[in-house]
Design a protein around this motif. Structure first.
Motif, PDB file in Angstrom:
ATOM      1  N   ARG A 241       0.811  -1.208   0.000  1.00 26.86           N
ATOM      2  CA  ARG A 241       0.000   0.000   0.000  1.00 26.86           C
ATOM      3  C   ARG A 241       0.853   1.271   0.000  1.00 26.86           C
ATOM      4  N   ASN A 242       2.050   1.200   0.597  1.00 26.57           N
ATOM      5  CA  ASN A 242       2.934   2.365   0.613  1.00 26.57           C
ATOM      6  C   ASN A 242       3.385   2.774  -0.777  1.00 26.57           C
ATOM      7  N   LEU A 243       3.142   1.936  -1.752  1.00 31.50           N
ATOM      8  CA  LEU A 243       3.436   2.280  -3.134  1.00 31.50           C
ATOM      9  C   LEU A 243       2.667   3.527  -3.561  1.00 31.50           C
ATOM     10  N   ASP A 244       1.476   3.707  -3.012  1.00 29.38           N
ATOM     11  CA  ASP A 244       0.614   4.828  -3.395  1.00 29.38           C
ATOM     12  C   ASP A 244      -0.362   5.113  -2.258  1.00 29.38           C
ATOM     13  N   LEU A 245      -0.072   6.149  -1.491  1.00 24.19           N
ATOM     14  CA  LEU A 245      -0.962   6.529  -0.390  1.00 24.19           C
ATOM     15  C   LEU A 245      -1.972   7.596  -0.801  1.00 24.19           C
ATOM     16  N   ALA A 246      -1.769   8.219  -1.961  1.00 24.46           N
ATOM     17  CA  ALA A 246      -2.664   9.300  -2.371  1.00 24.46           C
ATOM     18  C   ALA A 246      -4.007   8.773  -2.875  1.00 24.46           C
ATOM     19  N   THR A 247      -3.979   7.698  -3.652  1.00 25.42           N
ATOM     20  CA  THR A 247      -5.213   7.196  -4.260  1.00 25.42           C
ATOM     21  C   THR A 247      -6.287   6.812  -3.248  1.00 25.42           C
ATOM     22  N   PRO A 248      -5.966   6.132  -2.131  1.00 22.61           N
ATOM     23  CA  PRO A 248      -7.030   5.807  -1.174  1.00 22.61           C
ATOM     24  C   PRO A 248      -7.684   7.034  -0.537  1.00 22.61           C
ATOM     25  N   LEU A 249      -7.005   8.188  -0.593  1.00 27.50           N
ATOM     26  CA  LEU A 249      -7.539   9.419  -0.004  1.00 27.50           C
ATOM     27  C   LEU A 249      -8.318  10.246  -1.017  1.00 27.50           C
ATOM     28  N   HIS A 250      -8.195   9.893  -2.286  1.00 27.03           N
ATOM     29  CA  HIS A 250      -8.715  10.702  -3.381  1.00 27.03           C
ATOM     30  C   HIS A 250     -10.242  10.700  -3.408  1.00 27.03           C
ATOM     31  N   HIS A 251     -10.846  11.892  -3.482  1.00 29.12           N
ATOM     32  CA  HIS A 251     -12.282  11.974  -3.751  1.00 29.12           C
ATOM     33  C   HIS A 251     -12.522  11.454  -5.162  1.00 29.12           C
ATOM     34  N   THR A 252     -13.595  10.741  -5.340  1.00 30.09           N
ATOM     35  CA  THR A 252     -13.811  10.070  -6.621  1.00 30.09           C
ATOM     36  C   THR A 252     -15.038  10.623  -7.314  1.00 30.09           C
ATOM     37  N   TRP A 253     -15.278  10.146  -8.533  1.00 34.95           N
ATOM     38  CA  TRP A 253     -16.366  10.689  -9.336  1.00 34.95           C
ATOM     39  C   TRP A 253     -17.145   9.588 -10.043  1.00 34.95           C
ATOM     40  N   THR A 254     -16.807   8.309  -9.769  1.00 37.22           N
ATOM     41  CA  THR A 254     -17.534   7.203 -10.375  1.00 37.22           C
ATOM     42  C   THR A 254     -18.528   6.618  -9.374  1.00 37.22           C
ATOM     43  N   TYR A 255     -19.576   6.004  -9.888  1.00 33.91           N
ATOM     44  CA  TYR A 255     -20.745   5.609  -9.099  1.00 33.91           C
ATOM     45  C   TYR A 255     -20.401   4.668  -7.951  1.00 33.91           C
ATOM     46  N   GLN A 256     -19.787   3.539  -8.245  1.00 32.99           N
ATOM     47  CA  GLN A 256     -19.487   2.548  -7.214  1.00 32.99           C
ATOM     48  C   GLN A 256     -18.552   3.110  -6.152  1.00 32.99           C
ATOM     49  N   ALA A 257     -17.495   3.792  -6.591  1.00 37.08           N
ATOM     50  CA  ALA A 257     -16.526   4.341  -5.650  1.00 37.08           C
ATOM     51  C   ALA A 257     -17.153   5.446  -4.791  1.00 37.08           C
ATOM     52  N   LEU A 258     -18.047   6.242  -5.373  1.00 39.02           N
ATOM     53  CA  LEU A 258     -18.735   7.291  -4.601  1.00 39.02           C
ATOM     54  C   LEU A 258     -19.641   6.682  -3.537  1.00 39.02           C
ATOM     55  N   ILE A 259     -20.368   5.618  -3.895  1.00 40.69           N
ATOM     56  CA  ILE A 259     -21.233   4.946  -2.918  1.00 40.69           C
ATOM     57  C   ILE A 259     -20.397   4.442  -1.747  1.00 40.69           C
ATOM     58  N   HIS A 260     -19.249   3.826  -2.055  1.00 37.55           N
ATOM     59  CA  HIS A 260     -18.382   3.308  -0.996  1.00 37.55           C
ATOM     60  C   HIS A 260     -17.800   4.439  -0.152  1.00 37.55           C
ATOM     61  N   ASP A 261     -17.580   5.595  -0.783  1.00 39.07           N
ATOM     62  CA  ASP A 261     -16.973   6.734  -0.095  1.00 39.07           C
ATOM     63  C   ASP A 261     -17.952   7.431   0.848  1.00 39.07           C
ATOM     64  N   VAL A 262     -19.186   7.664   0.394  1.00 37.76           N
ATOM     65  CA  VAL A 262     -20.085   8.538   1.161  1.00 37.76           C
ATOM     66  C   VAL A 262     -21.243   7.809   1.834  1.00 37.76           C
ATOM     67  N   LEU A 263     -21.512   6.550   1.447  1.00 39.66           N
ATOM     68  CA  LEU A 263     -22.601   5.797   2.062  1.00 39.66           C
ATOM     69  C   LEU A 263     -22.043   4.572   2.786  1.00 39.66           C
ATOM     70  N   ASP A 264     -22.918   3.841   3.456  1.00 34.73           N
ATOM     71  CA  ASP A 264     -22.536   2.613   4.152  1.00 34.73           C
ATOM     72  C   ASP A 264     -22.645   1.459   3.159  1.00 34.73           C
ATOM     73  N   PHE A 265     -21.543   1.145   2.490  1.00 34.11           N
ATOM     74  CA  PHE A 265     -21.508   0.121   1.433  1.00 34.11           C
ATOM     75  C   PHE A 265     -20.604  -0.996   1.905  1.00 34.11           C
ATOM     76  N   HIS A 266     -21.206  -2.181   2.113  1.00 34.91           N
ATOM     77  CA  HIS A 266     -20.492  -3.265   2.771  1.00 34.91           C
ATOM     78  C   HIS A 266     -20.877  -4.588   2.128  1.00 34.91           C
ATOM     79  N   LEU A 267     -19.898  -5.294   1.561  1.00 29.67           N
ATOM     80  CA  LEU A 267     -20.129  -6.600   0.929  1.00 29.67           C
ATOM     81  C   LEU A 267     -21.277  -6.542  -0.071  1.00 29.67           C
ATOM     82  N   ASN A 268     -21.233  -5.520  -0.947  1.00 25.61           N
ATOM     83  CA  ASN A 268     -22.192  -5.321  -2.029  1.00 25.61           C
ATOM     84  C   ASN A 268     -23.591  -4.953  -1.557  1.00 25.61           C
TER      85      ASN A 268
END
Length: 623
Positions: A241-268
């Motif tokens: 993970r230390n290869l890239d620490l910026a990407t996990p912090l990045h605000h996203t703009w795609t549907y699935q990633a946004l749901i995981h970022d701002v809502l309670d999305f767990h095991l689909n």
């Protein structure tokens, strides 16, 4: 086309639920009724793959947690699907002594030790239940498949193999050994399921290859193997993970990633609060809306989800609106036909026999499509509710502004607004959003940030209510890491602002997007994608020169003596130790689509969103 990871694991589960025999196809015979007993780990593995209806169709009348209070059902066989832990073995022995079921089929998620098998045998002997223990299997299913081409190692006790656990400064050698063993054993299960971490995984594969009696594996390279899933030996890239620490912090703009970022999305499954009316309030007070917890499963059977989960959110909003308009048109046509036929409403006058026949055929066709129409309506409602909840977060936190600014930071584009202005803006985002933005700036800065500037940023962050512990950790990380995490590692990316939406801002739209930028994504190459496809295509990448290289096919010789493959690979598995995310996964998917004939699977030790990652960084940075 070869079976996907999801299909392979689902097939293994179905075989297990059929008493470890291939399920019969096209048979009208009633299934054998049985009880499924699982622990939390088994539940997490099954839930994204098999719905309750599928379990029922396979004869599962009850599915119960191992450590719940269970009544005896003496005439029914029980299938167990659990981890071989001391606690679980003790409870299994207790079940045997209590004579809960007619027969027992023990399936262990990973391999059970001989000593624990002996404990079960002793309990069965003392309970006079030897003949009732019908089968005992090691299933090698200790991983969770979330997508056709994505898997994670675990969900229960995931903090044990988390980024925090691996990188905490006071970690003992014994703890690190235990973490490595856990990851290696889970990866071993993954590869066994496909029929087929470094030195530990390499060693275990070599040991199994040396045993002529063992037919679990064929061949590996870096690491790689042959199985029905692949046509040749694929590439296996193990990354930190230390290869890239910026990407996990990045605000996203795609549907699935946004749901995981701002809502309670767990095991689909996404869970969120929905308003269901108003509570009584004191006179003069604003009525309070009642909240109802609602959950939705986002599955492979949902065609809208499969098509749009990787799409930019504005496209999703437009597509949901279009689907809703199409449904309403179909619904109105059914109502119109029923009205003409005199089945509802006022009679519209005499109807000729020809038109009656024609309309009857149309109505019959419309009625026969009602089940499909109702399912379509259910999915439209699902995505309308989910997309509306996501949109609320975008608008209230100005997530489009954060996403655009971070894209410019990572692509070295010109910044139209200073970082301090965004951090200091009380209307732009939460303290967590501001911390994420600053950390991306700090990690990807081409020039070291001076102490004076750093103090200024820290003061601004403190004034907005931020905890500075993550900054403390990243400062230490930058001082010790050898990885030059500059924007060049992320490739040329960026976004193109298109102004306000056109089609979804009309008065009939469910999505009022006013004030939200319509950002069109450009092709974005994250570091893991660049390395993956660089090695996959045998590009000459300087940053991969120091990567360690293994080939279990070469049973003799040291790592340095193994000749590197010079031919491009067709398939690959990239695995991220320390945690992964949907942004990285989607980036690999997009790049795979752009490379005809290539196939890539993405796995990680745990799946976290930015908020969960920030908490781990905060724990690591506390003084």
């Amino acid at each position: 086309m070869a079976a996907s990871v999801r299909e392979k694991q689902a097939a293994a589960l179905k075989r297990m639920l059929n008493f470890n025999a291939p399920p019969l196809k096209n048979t009208a015979a009633e299934p054998v009724w049985k009880v499924l007993i699982y622990d939390r780990g088994g539940q997490d593995i099954i839930s994204p793959l098999l719905a309750v209806k599928e379990l029922r169709d396979m004869g599962i009348t009850l599915h119960l947690l191992l450590h719940s209070d269970r009544d005896p059902i003496p005439d029914v066989p029980a299938i167990y699907f659990v981890m071989p832990t001391e606690e679980n073995i003790d409870r299994i022995c207790q079940d045997l002594r209590s004579q809960l079921y007619e027969s027992y089929y023990f399936n262990f998620i990973s391999a059970i030790s001989r000593s624990k098998l002996e404990d079960i045998a002793s309990a069965a002997l003392s309970a006079n239940a030897i003949t009732q223990v019908t089968k005992v299997f090691d299933q090698y299913l200790n991983f969770i498949t979330l997508e056709e081409d994505m898997f994670i190692l675990g969900n229960q006790n995931k903090e044990f193999i988390s980024y925090h656990a691996i990188n905490k400064p006071d970690i003992m050698d014994t703890e690190m050994e235990a973490i490595m063993d856990t990851i290696v054993d889970s990866l071993f299960c993954f590869f066994v399921t496909l029929v087929s971490l470094f030195q530990k995984l390499d060693k275990k594969l070599r040991e199994n290859l040396r045993d002529a009696r063992n037919s679990l594996f064929f061949f590996f390279f870096f690491l790689f193997f042959i199985s029905p899933l692949f046509n040749q030996r694929p590439l296996f890239v193990l990354a930190d993970r230390n290869l890239d620490l910026a990407t996990p912090l990045h605000h996203t703009w795609t549907y699935q990633a946004l749901i995981h970022d701002v809502l309670d999305f767990h095991l689909n499954r996404v869970s969120m609060d929905e308003s269901v009316g108003s509570e009584s309030s004191p006179a003069g007070a604003r009525p309070k809306k009642k909240k109802n917890k609602k959950s939705y499963d986002l599955t492979s059977a949902d065609m809208f989800w499969q098509k749009h989960k990787g799409s930019p959110f504005p496209e999703v909003a437009e597509s949901v609106q279009e689907e809703l308009d199409t449904y309403r048109a179909q619904e109105d046509e059914v109502k119109r036909l029923k009205s003409i036929m005199g089945l509802e409403g006022e009679d519209e006058g005499p109807i000729s026999s020809i038109s009656m026949s024609d309309n009857t055929a149309k109505l019959t066709s419309a009625v026969s499509s009602l089940p499909e129409l109702l399912e379509k309506k259910r999915l439209i409602d699902l995505h309308t509710n989910v997309a509306t909840a996501v949109l609320d977060h975008i608008k209230s936190r100005k997530l489009d502004v954060y996403f655009e600014y971070e894209e410019k930071l990572m692509s070295k584009s010109t910044l139209e607004e200073s970082l301090l202005d965004i951090i200091s803006d009380p209307d732009a985002g939460t303290p967590e959003d501001k911390m994420r933005l600053f950390l991306i700036f700090y990690i990807t800065a081409q020039q070291p940030t001076s102490e004076t500037d750093l103090d200024q940023y820290k003061k601004a962050l403190l004034d907005t209510g931020c905890d500075l512990s993550p900054v403390n950790y990243i400062k230490q990380w930058k001082a010790f890491t050898k990885i030059a995490a500059t924007p060049s590692n992320y490739g040329n990316s960026g976004v193109k602002p298109m102004g306000l939406f056109s089609r979804v801002m009309n008065s009939g739209s469910q999505f009022v997007m006013e004030g939200v930028k319509h950002l069109v994504l450009k092709q974005h190459e994250l570091r893991v994608s660049r390395i993956e496809f660089g090695v996959l295509m045998i590009y000459d990448l300087q940053e991969t020169d120091d990567y360690r290289y293994f080939d279990p096919k070469m049973l003799r010789g040291s790592e340095s003596s193994i000749p590197r493959n010079k031919n491009p690979f067709q398939e690959a598995i990239v695995f991220m130790v320390g945690g992964g995310n949907y942004v990285e996964y989607q980036n690999l998917v997009d790049y795979t689509k752009a490379k005809p004939g290539k196939r890539v699977l993405y796995g990680c030790s745990e799946l976290f969103n930015a908020g969960q990652f920030i908490k781990q960084l905060s724990s690591l940075g506390q003084k």
